[in-house]
Write a protein that holds these residues in place. Structure first.
Motif, PDB file in Angstrom:
ATOM      1  N   CYS A  21      -7.589   3.187  -0.137  1.00  0.00           N
ATOM      2  CA  CYS A  21      -6.926   3.242  -1.437  1.00  0.00           C
ATOM      3  C   CYS A  21      -7.917   3.603  -2.539  1.00  0.00           C
ATOM      4  CB  CYS A  21      -6.294   1.889  -1.773  1.00  0.00           C
ATOM      5  SG  CYS A  21      -4.953   1.426  -0.660  1.00  0.00           S
ATOM      6  N   HIS A  22      -7.430   4.307  -3.542  1.00  0.00           N
ATOM      7  CA  HIS A  22      -8.241   4.690  -4.693  1.00  0.00           C
ATOM      8  C   HIS A  22      -8.188   3.637  -5.795  1.00  0.00           C
ATOM      9  CE1 HIS A  22      -8.788   8.666  -2.978  1.00  0.00           C
ATOM     10  NE2 HIS A  22      -7.494   8.659  -2.719  1.00  0.00           N
ATOM     11  N   TYR A  23      -7.143   2.815  -5.810  1.00  0.00           N
ATOM     12  CA  TYR A  23      -6.964   1.804  -6.850  1.00  0.00           C
ATOM     13  C   TYR A  23      -6.357   0.538  -6.266  1.00  0.00           C
ATOM     14  CZ  TYR A  23      -7.519   5.407 -10.446  1.00  0.00           C
ATOM     15  OH  TYR A  23      -8.004   6.401 -11.247  1.00  0.00           O
ATOM     16  N   LEU A  24      -6.667  -0.566  -6.932  1.00  0.00           N
ATOM     17  CA  LEU A  24      -5.950  -1.833  -6.793  1.00  0.00           C
ATOM     18  C   LEU A  24      -5.402  -2.103  -8.192  1.00  0.00           C
ATOM     19  CD1 LEU A  24      -6.888  -5.106  -5.111  1.00  0.00           C
ATOM     20  CD2 LEU A  24      -6.379  -5.131  -7.532  1.00  0.00           C
ATOM     21  N   HIS A  25      -4.120  -2.398  -8.295  1.00  0.00           N
ATOM     22  CA  HIS A  25      -3.557  -2.667  -9.617  1.00  0.00           C
ATOM     23  C   HIS A  25      -2.411  -3.656  -9.529  1.00  0.00           C
ATOM     24  CE1 HIS A  25      -0.030   0.279  -9.506  1.00  0.00           C
ATOM     25  NE2 HIS A  25      -0.672   0.531  -8.392  1.00  0.00           N
ATOM     26  N   LYS A  60      -3.292   7.167  -3.269  1.00  0.00           N
ATOM     27  CA  LYS A  60      -3.082   5.981  -2.435  1.00  0.00           C
ATOM     28  C   LYS A  60      -3.643   4.764  -3.163  1.00  0.00           C
ATOM     29  CE  LYS A  60      -3.438   4.436   2.323  1.00  0.00           C
ATOM     30  NZ  LYS A  60      -3.985   4.734   3.659  1.00  0.00           N
ATOM     31  N   HIS A  61      -2.835   3.697  -3.239  1.00  0.00           N
ATOM     32  CA  HIS A  61      -3.238   2.510  -3.985  1.00  0.00           C
ATOM     33  C   HIS A  61      -2.631   1.247  -3.378  1.00  0.00           C
ATOM     34  CE1 HIS A  61       0.587   3.815  -5.791  1.00  0.00           C
ATOM     35  NE2 HIS A  61       0.817   2.531  -5.909  1.00  0.00           N
ATOM     36  N   LEU A  62      -3.232   0.131  -3.723  1.00  0.00           N
ATOM     37  CA  LEU A  62      -2.685  -1.170  -3.359  1.00  0.00           C
ATOM     38  C   LEU A  62      -2.147  -1.790  -4.643  1.00  0.00           C
ATOM     39  CD1 LEU A  62      -4.100  -3.823  -0.989  1.00  0.00           C
ATOM     40  CD2 LEU A  62      -3.210  -4.503  -3.217  1.00  0.00           C
ATOM     41  N   ILE A 105       0.874  -1.164   0.000  1.00  0.00           N
ATOM     42  CA  ILE A 105       0.000   0.000   0.000  1.00  0.00           C
ATOM     43  C   ILE A 105       0.912   1.215   0.000  1.00  0.00           C
ATOM     44  CG2 ILE A 105      -1.702   1.317   1.306  1.00  0.00           C
ATOM     45  CD1 ILE A 105      -2.808  -1.415   2.280  1.00  0.00           C
ATOM     46  N   CYS A 106       0.775   2.042  -1.024  1.00  0.00           N
ATOM     47  CA  CYS A 106       1.637   3.205  -1.154  1.00  0.00           C
ATOM     48  C   CYS A 106       0.903   4.299  -1.930  1.00  0.00           C
ATOM     49  CB  CYS A 106       2.963   2.839  -1.814  1.00  0.00           C
ATOM     50  SG  CYS A 106       2.831   1.849  -3.306  1.00  0.00           S
ATOM     51  N   SER A 107       1.591   5.376  -2.191  1.00  0.00           N
ATOM     52  CA  SER A 107       0.997   6.503  -2.909  1.00  0.00           C
ATOM     53  C   SER A 107       1.928   6.962  -4.015  1.00  0.00           C
ATOM     54  CB  SER A 107       0.755   7.680  -1.958  1.00  0.00           C
ATOM     55  OG  SER A 107      -0.184   7.336  -0.966  1.00  0.00           O
ATOM     56  N   ASN A 108       1.322   7.501  -5.056  1.00  0.00           N
ATOM     57  CA  ASN A 108       2.092   8.177  -6.090  1.00  0.00           C
ATOM     58  C   ASN A 108       1.236   9.298  -6.674  1.00  0.00           C
ATOM     59  OD1 ASN A 108       0.403   6.986  -8.044  1.00  0.00           O
ATOM     60  ND2 ASN A 108       1.850   5.355  -8.498  1.00  0.00           N
ATOM     61  N   LEU A 109       1.830  10.104  -7.517  1.00  0.00           N
ATOM     62  CA  LEU A 109       1.108  11.248  -8.083  1.00  0.00           C
ATOM     63  C   LEU A 109       0.033  10.819  -9.069  1.00  0.00           C
ATOM     64  CD1 LEU A 109       4.097  13.694  -8.631  1.00  0.00           C
ATOM     65  CD2 LEU A 109       2.407  13.728  -6.779  1.00  0.00           C
TER      66      LEU A 109
END
Length: 141
Positions: free
Chosen positions: A104-108, A69-71, A61-65
């Protein structure tokens, strides 16, 4: 129900299934490698049936631009002998729940271009191809 691999024994119990996806891994260095990755945010989860690990997932679980926040799923594999029994679906649903619970906003994930059966699985479960992933193997001394 999937659970986090926390203890050394739990992590080591994931090796056989994980090595089906990542055959280059070595049993004697697996625990150390996972522990080193945990410092960087890696989490390992597993699903058992009849007291035997049948599916494994590594994720962060982390974040990027780009996504906020995403998994990110590093690894997702069901033992070849146990495929098509719902274990992968259970693990993917559990990962989604972890992502939602963490805000999180996304799972990818990335999937090798040769893994056609995995792609069919991901499409069936609502994932889409959102981008190309480019890489270059570097020679490091």
């Amino acid at each position: 129900m999937p659970q986090q691999a926390i203890t050394d024994e739990e992590i080591e119990s994931c090796f056989d299934v994980m090595s089906e996806l990542r055959p280059h891994l070595q049993r004697e260095s697996f625990l150390t490698q996972v522990r080193d990755m945990q410092i960087e945010g890696y989490k390992l989860a597993y699903l058992k049936d009849d007291d035997k690990v049948v599916a494994v997932a590594g994720y962060r679980i982390c974040s990027n631009l780009f996504m906020g926040k995403h998994l990110y799923v590093d690894d997702l594999v069901t033992s070849d002998a146990k495929r098509s029994k719902g274990y992968g679906e259970t693990m993917l649903s559990w990962l989604r729940a972890q992502a939602v619970d963490a805000g999180c906003h996304y799972l990818h994930l990335d999937s090798g271009t040769h893994r056609h059966q995995a792609h069919k699985f991901y499409f069936r479960h609502g994932l889409t191809i959102a981008s190309y992933h480019f890489s270059e193997k570097l020679e490091v001394s």
